[in-house]
Design a protein around this motif. Structure first.
Motif, mmCIF file in Angstrom:
data_model
loop_
_atom_site.group_PDB
_atom_site.id
_atom_site.type_symbol
_atom_site.label_atom_id
_atom_site.label_comp_id
_atom_site.label_asym_id
_atom_site.label_seq_id
_atom_site.Cartn_x
_atom_site.Cartn_y
_atom_site.Cartn_z
ATOM 1 N N GLN A 43 -0.231 14.363 13.047
ATOM 2 C CA GLN A 43 0.974 15.043 13.432
ATOM 3 C C GLN A 43 1.801 14.876 12.379
ATOM 4 O OE1 GLN A 43 2.329 13.613 17.287
ATOM 5 N NE2 GLN A 43 4.360 14.749 17.031
ATOM 6 N N PHE A 44 2.068 13.972 11.500
ATOM 7 C CA PHE A 44 2.967 13.677 10.387
ATOM 8 C C PHE A 44 2.231 13.726 9.070
ATOM 9 C CE2 PHE A 44 4.548 11.766 14.156
ATOM 10 C CZ PHE A 44 5.788 12.546 14.551
ATOM 11 N N PRO A 45 1.346 14.632 8.758
ATOM 12 C CA PRO A 45 0.501 14.137 7.471
ATOM 13 C C PRO A 45 1.072 14.192 6.190
ATOM 14 C CG PRO A 45 0.185 16.293 8.009
ATOM 15 C CD PRO A 45 1.004 15.851 9.082
ATOM 16 N N ASP A 46 2.359 14.680 5.899
ATOM 17 C CA ASP A 46 3.106 14.623 4.824
ATOM 18 C C ASP A 46 4.085 13.585 4.644
ATOM 19 O OD1 ASP A 46 1.381 16.632 3.756
ATOM 20 O OD2 ASP A 46 2.723 18.445 4.467
ATOM 21 N N THR A 47 4.606 13.281 5.813
ATOM 22 C CA THR A 47 5.674 12.179 6.108
ATOM 23 C C THR A 47 5.323 10.898 6.361
ATOM 24 O OG1 THR A 47 6.240 13.176 8.148
ATOM 25 C CG2 THR A 47 7.316 14.236 6.164
ATOM 26 N N LEU A 48 4.079 10.493 6.736
ATOM 27 C CA LEU A 48 3.887 9.300 7.215
ATOM 28 C C LEU A 48 4.147 8.194 6.356
ATOM 29 C CD1 LEU A 48 2.836 7.840 9.868
ATOM 30 C CD2 LEU A 48 0.503 8.016 8.915
ATOM 31 N N LEU A 49 3.552 8.397 5.159
ATOM 32 C CA LEU A 49 3.859 7.334 4.159
ATOM 33 C C LEU A 49 5.059 7.619 3.396
ATOM 34 C CD1 LEU A 49 0.661 7.545 1.767
ATOM 35 C CD2 LEU A 49 1.446 5.723 3.113
ATOM 36 N N ASN A 50 5.889 6.579 3.443
ATOM 37 C CA ASN A 50 7.181 6.115 2.905
ATOM 38 C C ASN A 50 6.944 6.196 1.272
ATOM 39 O OD1 ASN A 50 9.649 5.963 2.172
ATOM 40 N ND2 ASN A 50 10.084 4.135 3.280
ATOM 41 N N THR A 51 7.004 7.150 0.556
ATOM 42 C CA THR A 51 6.664 7.054 -0.997
ATOM 43 C C THR A 51 7.995 6.837 -1.518
ATOM 44 O OG1 THR A 51 7.169 9.571 -1.231
ATOM 45 C CG2 THR A 51 4.890 8.701 -0.841
ATOM 46 N N ARG A 52 8.928 6.450 -1.003
ATOM 47 C CA ARG A 52 10.309 6.041 -1.589
ATOM 48 C C ARG A 52 10.431 4.605 -1.523
ATOM 49 N NH1 ARG A 52 14.711 9.940 1.184
ATOM 50 N NH2 ARG A 52 15.735 7.994 0.916
ATOM 51 N N SER A 53 9.418 4.116 -0.791
ATOM 52 C CA SER A 53 9.707 2.387 -0.830
ATOM 53 C C SER A 53 9.272 1.661 -1.904
ATOM 54 C CB SER A 53 8.608 2.149 0.395
ATOM 55 O OG SER A 53 7.493 2.004 0.137
ATOM 56 N N THR A 54 9.832 0.465 -1.701
ATOM 57 C CA THR A 54 9.559 -0.765 -2.984
ATOM 58 C C THR A 54 7.951 -0.872 -3.277
ATOM 59 O OG1 THR A 54 11.558 -1.623 -2.281
ATOM 60 C CG2 THR A 54 10.215 -2.929 -4.056
ATOM 61 N N THR A 55 7.394 -0.919 -1.784
ATOM 62 C CA THR A 55 5.964 -1.309 -1.852
ATOM 63 C C THR A 55 5.218 0.085 -2.535
ATOM 64 O OG1 THR A 55 6.518 -2.404 0.081
ATOM 65 C CG2 THR A 55 4.177 -1.670 -0.239
ATOM 66 N N TRP A 56 5.559 1.289 -2.243
ATOM 67 C CA TRP A 56 4.827 2.325 -2.707
ATOM 68 C C TRP A 56 4.945 2.339 -4.439
ATOM 69 C CZ3 TRP A 56 1.580 6.075 -1.721
ATOM 70 C CH2 TRP A 56 1.464 7.280 -2.703
ATOM 71 N N ARG A 57 6.321 2.126 -4.860
ATOM 72 C CA ARG A 57 6.435 2.024 -6.394
ATOM 73 C C ARG A 57 5.764 1.017 -6.980
ATOM 74 N NH1 ARG A 57 12.027 3.012 -4.355
ATOM 75 N NH2 ARG A 57 12.534 1.021 -4.609
ATOM 76 N N GLY A 58 5.479 -0.283 -6.189
ATOM 77 C CA GLY A 58 4.544 -1.360 -6.631
ATOM 78 C C GLY A 58 3.187 -0.927 -6.814
ATOM 79 N N LEU A 59 2.710 -0.009 -6.349
ATOM 80 C CA LEU A 59 1.189 0.492 -6.210
ATOM 81 C C LEU A 59 0.824 1.040 -7.550
ATOM 82 C CD1 LEU A 59 0.724 2.022 -2.555
ATOM 83 C CD2 LEU A 59 0.258 -0.389 -3.478
ATOM 84 N N SER A 60 -0.405 1.066 -7.968
ATOM 85 C CA SER A 60 -0.847 1.677 -9.137
ATOM 86 C C SER A 60 -1.335 2.947 -8.736
ATOM 87 C CB SER A 60 -2.322 0.742 -9.590
ATOM 88 O OG SER A 60 -3.386 0.769 -8.593
ATOM 89 N N ASP A 61 -1.650 3.785 -9.665
ATOM 90 C CA ASP A 61 -2.052 5.049 -9.441
ATOM 91 C C ASP A 61 -3.382 5.102 -8.697
ATOM 92 O OD1 ASP A 61 0.170 6.389 -10.618
ATOM 93 O OD2 ASP A 61 -0.643 6.364 -12.580
ATOM 94 N N GLU A 62 -4.194 4.221 -9.073
ATOM 95 C CA GLU A 62 -5.352 4.299 -8.327
ATOM 96 C C GLU A 62 -5.113 3.965 -6.780
ATOM 97 O OE1 GLU A 62 -7.821 1.230 -10.015
ATOM 98 O OE2 GLU A 62 -8.274 2.450 -11.799
#
Length: 105
Positions: A43-62
């Motif tokens: 239902q929310f394929p483009d918005t389910l992930l919070n790409t503005r979060s600290t966790t996201w910023r800490g992930l590698s490109d892989e």
């Protein structure tokens, strides 16, 4: 009604305060059932992930390239919050549109 979120999330606390009858599910502690996550992603394929979060910023490109449902299963805080399940429908976030659909002023 179930509200999936984090107990430390201000937005989740506001939603829970407005929806006192909702059952709160802490996604870090209890997770989200796989079928609910699959429905949410469909239902929310483009918005389910919070790409503005600290966790996201800490992930590698892989790591960021992995399938979203795998990422959320491994890092529950990556899910945009709250995810609300009400009467067989899912709502994501806590904005005017969601409040209106749930009958909250």
């Amino acid at each position: 009604m179930k509200l999936y979120g984090l107990k430390t999330c201000d937005t989740c606390r506001k939603a829970l305060k407005s929806l006192p009858a909702a059952d709160f599910v802490d996604v870090r502690k209890d997770g989200v059932p796989a079928d609910v996550m699959e429905q949410a992603y469909a239902q929310f394929p483009d918005t389910l992930l919070n790409t503005r979060s600290t966790t996201w910023r800490g992930l590698s490109d892989e790591e960021r390239a992995r399938p979203p449902l795998e990422l959320v299963a491994e890092h529950p805080s990556l899910m945009k919050r709250p995810l609300i399940e009400a009467e067989g429908r899912l709502f994501l976030g806590w904005n005017a549109e969601v409040k209106s659909a749930l009958g909250v002023a």
